[in-house]
Enzyme design. Structure first.
Site, PDB file in Angstrom:
ATOM      1  N   ASP A  29       0.865  -1.168   0.000  1.00  0.00           N
ATOM      2  CA  ASP A  29       0.000   0.000   0.000  1.00  0.00           C
ATOM      3  C   ASP A  29       0.911   1.231   0.000  1.00  0.00           C
ATOM      4  O   ASP A  29       2.105   1.132   0.283  1.00  0.00           O
ATOM      5  CB  ASP A  29      -0.880  -0.025   1.254  1.00  0.00           C
ATOM      6  CG  ASP A  29      -1.669   1.253   1.432  1.00  0.00           C
ATOM      7  OD1 ASP A  29      -2.374   1.654   0.494  1.00  0.00           O
ATOM      8  OD2 ASP A  29      -1.566   1.859   2.514  1.00  0.00           O
TER       9      ASP A  29
ATOM     10  N   ASP B  19      -0.207   5.194   0.858  1.00  0.00           N
ATOM     11  CA  ASP B  19      -0.458   6.217   1.878  1.00  0.00           C
ATOM     12  C   ASP B  19      -0.484   5.611   3.277  1.00  0.00           C
ATOM     13  O   ASP B  19      -1.286   4.725   3.569  1.00  0.00           O
ATOM     14  CB  ASP B  19      -1.792   6.921   1.607  1.00  0.00           C
ATOM     15  CG  ASP B  19      -1.769   7.706   0.311  1.00  0.00           C
ATOM     16  OD1 ASP B  19      -0.944   8.613   0.193  1.00  0.00           O
ATOM     17  OD2 ASP B  19      -2.579   7.399  -0.589  1.00  0.00           O
TER      18      ASP B  19
ATOM     19  N   THR C 160      -2.707   0.953  -4.412  1.00  0.00           N
ATOM     20  CA  THR C 160      -3.162   2.131  -3.684  1.00  0.00           C
ATOM     21  C   THR C 160      -4.553   2.566  -4.105  1.00  0.00           C
ATOM     22  O   THR C 160      -4.967   2.345  -5.242  1.00  0.00           O
ATOM     23  CB  THR C 160      -2.177   3.298  -3.895  1.00  0.00           C
ATOM     24  OG1 THR C 160      -2.687   4.484  -3.282  1.00  0.00           O
ATOM     25  CG2 THR C 160      -1.951   3.573  -5.379  1.00  0.00           C
ATOM     26  N   SER C 161      -5.272   3.198  -3.186  1.00  0.00           N
ATOM     27  CA  SER C 161      -6.581   3.772  -3.500  1.00  0.00           C
ATOM     28  C   SER C 161      -6.456   5.145  -4.144  1.00  0.00           C
ATOM     29  O   SER C 161      -7.451   5.685  -4.648  1.00  0.00           O
ATOM     30  CB  SER C 161      -7.431   3.879  -2.225  1.00  0.00           C
ATOM     31  OG  SER C 161      -7.738   2.601  -1.712  1.00  0.00           O
TER      32      SER C 161
ATOM     33  N   LYS D 163     -10.601  -0.819  -2.638  1.00  0.00           N
ATOM     34  CA  LYS D 163     -10.543  -1.361  -1.287  1.00  0.00           C
ATOM     35  C   LYS D 163     -11.763  -0.867  -0.504  1.00  0.00           C
ATOM     36  O   LYS D 163     -12.153   0.278  -0.665  1.00  0.00           O
ATOM     37  CB  LYS D 163      -9.267  -0.896  -0.582  1.00  0.00           C
ATOM     38  CG  LYS D 163      -7.974  -1.283  -1.300  1.00  0.00           C
ATOM     39  CD  LYS D 163      -6.765  -0.646  -0.603  1.00  0.00           C
ATOM     40  CE  LYS D 163      -5.473  -0.892  -1.380  1.00  0.00           C
ATOM     41  NZ  LYS D 163      -4.310  -0.239  -0.734  1.00  0.00           N
TER      42      LYS D 163
ATOM     43  N   ASP E 192      -1.896  -0.384   6.194  1.00  0.00           N
ATOM     44  CA  ASP E 192      -1.948   0.379   7.447  1.00  0.00           C
ATOM     45  C   ASP E 192      -3.356   0.678   7.914  1.00  0.00           C
ATOM     46  O   ASP E 192      -3.545   1.111   9.054  1.00  0.00           O
ATOM     47  CB  ASP E 192      -1.195   1.711   7.285  1.00  0.00           C
ATOM     48  CG  ASP E 192      -1.978   2.703   6.435  1.00  0.00           C
ATOM     49  OD1 ASP E 192      -2.350   3.767   6.957  1.00  0.00           O
ATOM     50  OD2 ASP E 192      -2.238   2.402   5.252  1.00  0.00           O
TER      51      ASP E 192
END
Length: 218
Positions: free
Chosen positions: A4, A6, A105-106, A137, A162
């Site tokens: 991931d 961020d 990543t989103s 996600k 995270d």
């Protein structure tokens, strides 16, 4: 390896804090701490809906708010990103071992392209962005897509996350999951290993996660 971005590789959540609070104030309100925590790890559209609901302004257009946030966060990302503790060393070790690696990543592609100036484009064999998948996600699609692009069975992948949303996505995909909480505490979850930071992770540790996972499902 599936990373991931961020809050996992880079300490960017604080920049999102700035942008989200600025937009809330632009709308004459203040984003609550509970809403901010809930937003972490969600898609942009969902984040904007949550922000609007928290402000008591559900009638606002998520697309307009998302455009505002994207423009502001692009400015903030240009000021520089800081690595999360242990993240750079782990990524470097993974690449030195020639392990197939993806960024999952989103965040949207435009933002990720800026982040890659810090992360290093050569550090990833594949990049899956939030605006390039049908389901974001916590749906498993982002991680399943990354594994497919790498040509590696998802059961042989370790995903590092995270946020609750990211952990749910990785766990649902079938990957071995390492959770390293950043901005929000994560509950103890069966099948998810937790560390305080990536300074406690190395290749031996990651290999152990796959071994433990194989033993649990064998």
């Amino acid at each position: 390896m599936l990373f991931d971005m961020d809050g996992t590789l880079v300490d960017s959540e604080k920049l999102w804090d700035v942008a989200l609070q600025e937009l809330a104030r632009e709308y004459g309100g203040e984003l609550s701490a509970d809403a901010r925590r809930a937003i972490i790890g969600t898609s942009m559209a969902e984040s904007m809906r949550m922000l609007h609901d928290d402000l008591g302004q559900p009638e606002r257009d998520p697309a307009i708010s998302a455009a505002w946030i994207n423009a502001r966060i692009l400015e903030l990302f240009h000021t520089g990103l800081r690595w999360r503790p242990g993240a750079f060393a782990l990524l470097r070790a993974v690449r030195a071992a020639a392990i197939p690696t993806a960024l999952v990543t989103s965040s949207g592609r435009a933002l990720v392209e800026i982040a890659l100036d810090t992360l290093g484009r050569d550090n990833f064999d594949a990049v899956v962005c939030g605006d390039e998948v049908v389901a974001t996600k916590p749906h498993p699609e982002p991680y399943l897509t990354a594994a497919r692009l790498l040509g590696v069975p998802i059961e042989r992948c370790v995903a590092i996350e995270d946020s609750p949303t990211g952990v749910a996505s990785a766990l649902a995909s079938g990957a071995a999951v390492l959770a390293v909480p950043a901005e929000v505490a994560l509950p103890s979850t069966v099948g998810v290993h937790q560390l305080e930071s990536l300074t406690g992770a190395d290749l031996e540790f990651l290999t152990g996660l796959l071994t433990d996972r194989a033993g649990a499902t064998g």
